[in-house]
Design a protein around this motif. Structure first.
Motif, PDB file in Angstrom:
ATOM      1  N   ARG A 162       0.871  -1.248   0.049  1.00  0.00           N
ATOM      2  CA  ARG A 162      -0.187   0.185   0.188  1.00  0.00           C
ATOM      3  C   ARG A 162       0.946   1.259  -0.016  1.00  0.00           C
ATOM      4  N   ILE A 163       0.347   2.280  -0.560  1.00  0.00           N
ATOM      5  CA  ILE A 163       1.256   3.627  -0.737  1.00  0.00           C
ATOM      6  C   ILE A 163       0.407   4.804   0.181  1.00  0.00           C
ATOM      7  N   PHE A 164       0.872   5.421   0.996  1.00  0.00           N
ATOM      8  CA  PHE A 164       0.363   6.389   1.862  1.00  0.00           C
ATOM      9  C   PHE A 164       0.993   7.879   1.076  1.00  0.00           C
ATOM     10  N   ILE A 165       0.462   8.783   0.967  1.00  0.00           N
ATOM     11  CA  ILE A 165       0.968   9.806   0.595  1.00  0.00           C
ATOM     12  C   ILE A 165       0.709  11.205   1.567  1.00  0.00           C
ATOM     13  N   SER A 168      -1.348  16.020  -3.667  1.00  0.00           N
ATOM     14  CA  SER A 168      -2.831  15.523  -4.403  1.00  0.00           C
ATOM     15  C   SER A 168      -2.309  15.393  -5.671  1.00  0.00           C
ATOM     16  N   PHE A 169      -1.504  16.014  -6.454  1.00  0.00           N
ATOM     17  CA  PHE A 169      -1.067  15.732  -7.782  1.00  0.00           C
ATOM     18  C   PHE A 169      -0.599  14.271  -7.970  1.00  0.00           C
ATOM     19  N   LEU A 170       0.394  14.303  -6.994  1.00  0.00           N
ATOM     20  CA  LEU A 170       0.805  12.651  -6.879  1.00  0.00           C
ATOM     21  C   LEU A 170      -0.007  11.593  -6.783  1.00  0.00           C
ATOM     22  N   GLY A 171      -1.176  11.915  -5.733  1.00  0.00           N
ATOM     23  CA  GLY A 171      -1.986  10.848  -5.286  1.00  0.00           C
ATOM     24  C   GLY A 171      -2.975  10.900  -6.570  1.00  0.00           C
ATOM     25  N   PHE A 172      -3.284  11.820  -7.250  1.00  0.00           N
ATOM     26  CA  PHE A 172      -4.152  11.886  -8.564  1.00  0.00           C
ATOM     27  C   PHE A 172      -3.812  10.757  -9.429  1.00  0.00           C
ATOM     28  N   TYR A 173      -2.605  10.881  -9.973  1.00  0.00           N
ATOM     29  CA  TYR A 173      -1.939   9.836 -10.856  1.00  0.00           C
ATOM     30  C   TYR A 173      -1.664   8.652 -10.353  1.00  0.00           C
ATOM     31  N   PHE A 174      -1.200   8.502  -9.118  1.00  0.00           N
ATOM     32  CA  PHE A 174      -0.762   7.150  -8.630  1.00  0.00           C
ATOM     33  C   PHE A 174      -2.259   6.286  -8.420  1.00  0.00           C
ATOM     34  N   ASN A 175      -3.197   6.927  -7.995  1.00  0.00           N
ATOM     35  CA  ASN A 175      -4.528   6.412  -8.361  1.00  0.00           C
ATOM     36  C   ASN A 175      -4.933   5.654  -9.569  1.00  0.00           C
ATOM     37  N   LEU A 176      -4.425   6.353 -10.508  1.00  0.00           N
ATOM     38  CA  LEU A 176      -4.601   5.751 -11.792  1.00  0.00           C
ATOM     39  C   LEU A 176      -3.754   4.679 -12.338  1.00  0.00           C
ATOM     40  N   ILE A 177      -2.659   4.538 -11.582  1.00  0.00           N
ATOM     41  CA  ILE A 177      -1.662   3.314 -11.711  1.00  0.00           C
ATOM     42  C   ILE A 177      -1.641   2.377 -10.693  1.00  0.00           C
ATOM     43  N   PHE A 178      -1.866   2.785  -9.582  1.00  0.00           N
ATOM     44  CA  PHE A 178      -2.240   1.696  -8.396  1.00  0.00           C
ATOM     45  C   PHE A 178      -3.731   1.384  -7.911  1.00  0.00           C
ATOM     46  N   ASN A 228      -4.145   0.610  -4.607  1.00  0.00           N
ATOM     47  CA  ASN A 228      -3.465   0.593  -3.236  1.00  0.00           C
ATOM     48  C   ASN A 228      -2.988   1.907  -2.849  1.00  0.00           C
ATOM     49  N   VAL A 229      -3.557   3.053  -3.030  1.00  0.00           N
ATOM     50  CA  VAL A 229      -2.986   4.320  -2.804  1.00  0.00           C
ATOM     51  C   VAL A 229      -3.943   5.060  -1.944  1.00  0.00           C
ATOM     52  N   ARG A 230      -3.505   5.703  -1.043  1.00  0.00           N
ATOM     53  CA  ARG A 230      -4.337   6.533   0.035  1.00  0.00           C
ATOM     54  C   ARG A 230      -3.722   7.844   0.190  1.00  0.00           C
ATOM     55  N   LEU A 231      -4.391   8.924  -0.165  1.00  0.00           N
ATOM     56  CA  LEU A 231      -3.874  10.334   0.085  1.00  0.00           C
ATOM     57  C   LEU A 231      -4.077  10.946   1.376  1.00  0.00           C
ATOM     58  N   VAL A 232      -3.229  11.088   2.356  1.00  0.00           N
ATOM     59  CA  VAL A 232      -3.749  11.460   3.612  1.00  0.00           C
ATOM     60  C   VAL A 232      -3.383  13.099   3.782  1.00  0.00           C
ATOM     61  N   HIS A 233      -4.557  13.547   3.802  1.00  0.00           N
ATOM     62  CA  HIS A 233      -4.831  15.118   3.614  1.00  0.00           C
ATOM     63  C   HIS A 233      -5.606  15.702   4.425  1.00  0.00           C
ATOM     64  N   THR A 234      -5.235  16.301   5.764  1.00  0.00           N
ATOM     65  CA  THR A 234      -5.901  16.671   6.810  1.00  0.00           C
ATOM     66  C   THR A 234      -5.341  17.662   7.409  1.00  0.00           C
ATOM     67  N   THR A 235      -6.262  18.455   8.142  1.00  0.00           N
ATOM     68  CA  THR A 235      -5.742  19.583   8.862  1.00  0.00           C
ATOM     69  C   THR A 235      -5.392  19.260  10.571  1.00  0.00           C
ATOM     70  N   SER A 257       8.100  19.526 -10.989  1.00  0.00           N
ATOM     71  CA  SER A 257       8.890  18.652 -12.118  1.00  0.00           C
ATOM     72  C   SER A 257       9.413  17.088 -11.702  1.00  0.00           C
ATOM     73  N   LEU A 258       9.939  17.035 -10.389  1.00  0.00           N
ATOM     74  CA  LEU A 258      10.554  15.778  -9.903  1.00  0.00           C
ATOM     75  C   LEU A 258       9.433  14.757  -9.966  1.00  0.00           C
ATOM     76  N   ILE A 259       8.209  15.322  -9.332  1.00  0.00           N
ATOM     77  CA  ILE A 259       7.132  14.443  -9.107  1.00  0.00           C
ATOM     78  C   ILE A 259       6.518  13.826 -10.432  1.00  0.00           C
ATOM     79  N   ASN A 260       6.549  14.937 -11.486  1.00  0.00           N
ATOM     80  CA  ASN A 260       6.263  14.219 -12.969  1.00  0.00           C
ATOM     81  C   ASN A 260       7.146  13.209 -13.358  1.00  0.00           C
ATOM     82  N   ALA A 261       8.327  13.240 -13.233  1.00  0.00           N
ATOM     83  CA  ALA A 261       9.528  12.438 -13.576  1.00  0.00           C
ATOM     84  C   ALA A 261       8.960  10.951 -12.770  1.00  0.00           C
TER      85      ALA A 261
END
Length: 298
Positions: A139-142, A153-163, A165-172, A253-257
């Motif tokens: 599993r992948i947690f971001i 969020s950008f990384l999570g959006f595309y990882f969700n299209l590839i995997f 088992n992705v969970r974006l942890v985005h909270t205040t 840019s690094l995340i894109n790569a």
């Protein structure tokens, strides 16, 4: 003492050696301790002019601290201020760095420089090892909050299209962040995205995950950043401050790569996913289609 150590202890070192400095060096020391945010972005000649000493005295001061020259001292000061400047101080510092007559050119040129530096300094083997680690994760947690949240969020959006088992942890909330990664365990990967000013929530969550035996990956600006110290592996991209705004072009840019590299390794799965998605997008009219009249329907 190496530059890494100096980066952490520079102000303390100056204070400890203060009594041994010459009169002119004490003037420099006082200015740096009290105005390190400004000293980080002035030349040796300008610093000398400000405190009333010669340029050569400033250079000798840097050597006295153990640096090869003033530029090395200046670099450490610039690293030091990243996590310490308030938003108000950022505005004051950037007003001296940005050409207000051509802000567009100044900011874009600075972003281009940061991408170039990132490319020159990144370790390709580290990048490849991180790609393999992510591909092998159960599993992948971001994690990413505040100004780093859009990157996560950008990384999570595309990882969700590839995997699947992705969970974006985005909270205040600190407690909610721990609640969302509480089940992370050995075999999982936690990716923490944090750039100056570093989020305590992300750092603490990474520390917790690492204690749980989870493989932790930091996307940050320096090996000395607190989030990198809480990680097993790091991907480093240069960030900067454009006034009160965080300049995160190189990190994106690094995340894109990273996304492209992983997508190429999972090419078949990505192809099948997008083949299904295109049919869904078409059926539910997710995207506007160009019908030959500029997208307008008659």
């Amino acid at each position: 003492m190496n530059d890494t150590r100096k980066n952490n202890d520079l102000i303390n070192i100056i204070q400890q050696k203060y009594d041994d400095f010459s009169k002119g060096q004490k003037l420099i020391a006082n200015y740096i301790v009290n105005h390190y945010d400004k000293a980080a972005y002035v030349t040796a000649a300008k610093l000398g002019e400000i405190v009333g000493v010669s340029e050569s005295t400033v250079v000798r001061f840097a050597i006295e601290l153990g640096f090869d020259g003033y530029p090395k001292l200046q670099k450490v000061l610039q690293e030091l201020i990243k996590s310490k400047l308030t938003a108000v101080q950022r505005i004051e510092v950037s007003s001296n760095r940005i050409n207000e007559d051509n802000i567009l050119k100044s900011v874009l040129q600075s972003d281009m420089d940061k991408i170039k530096i990132t490319l020159e300094q990144i370790d390709n083997s580290d990048f490849n090892n991180i790609v393999e680690t992510i591909l092998g994760a159960k599993r992948i947690f971001i994690l990413g909050v505040r100004s780093s949240a859009p990157l996560a969020s950008f990384l999570g959006f595309y990882f969700n299209l590839i995997f699947d088992n992705v969970r974006l942890v985005h909270t205040t909330s600190v407690s909610e962040m721990f609640e969302q990664i509480i089940r992370a365990q050995e075999g999982d990967v936690v990716i923490g995205v944090s750039f100056p000013r570093y989020s305590k929530r992300t750092i603490k969550a990474m520390q917790f995950a690492k204690k749980q035996g989870v493989k932790t990956i930091a996307l940050t600006d320096s090996a000395e950043s607190p989030v990198a110290k809480s990680a097993d592996m790091s991907l480093l991209a240069r960030s900067d401050m454009a006034s009160f705004v965080d300049s995160l072009v190189a990190p994106l840019s690094l995340i894109n790569a990273l996304i492209v590299a992983i997508g190429m390794r999972r090419k078949k799965e990505v192809y099948n996913t997008f083949e299904k998605l295109e049919k869904i997008w078409d059926e539910y009219q997710v995207y506007e289609k160009d019908d030959g009249y500029g997208g307008e329907k008659l």
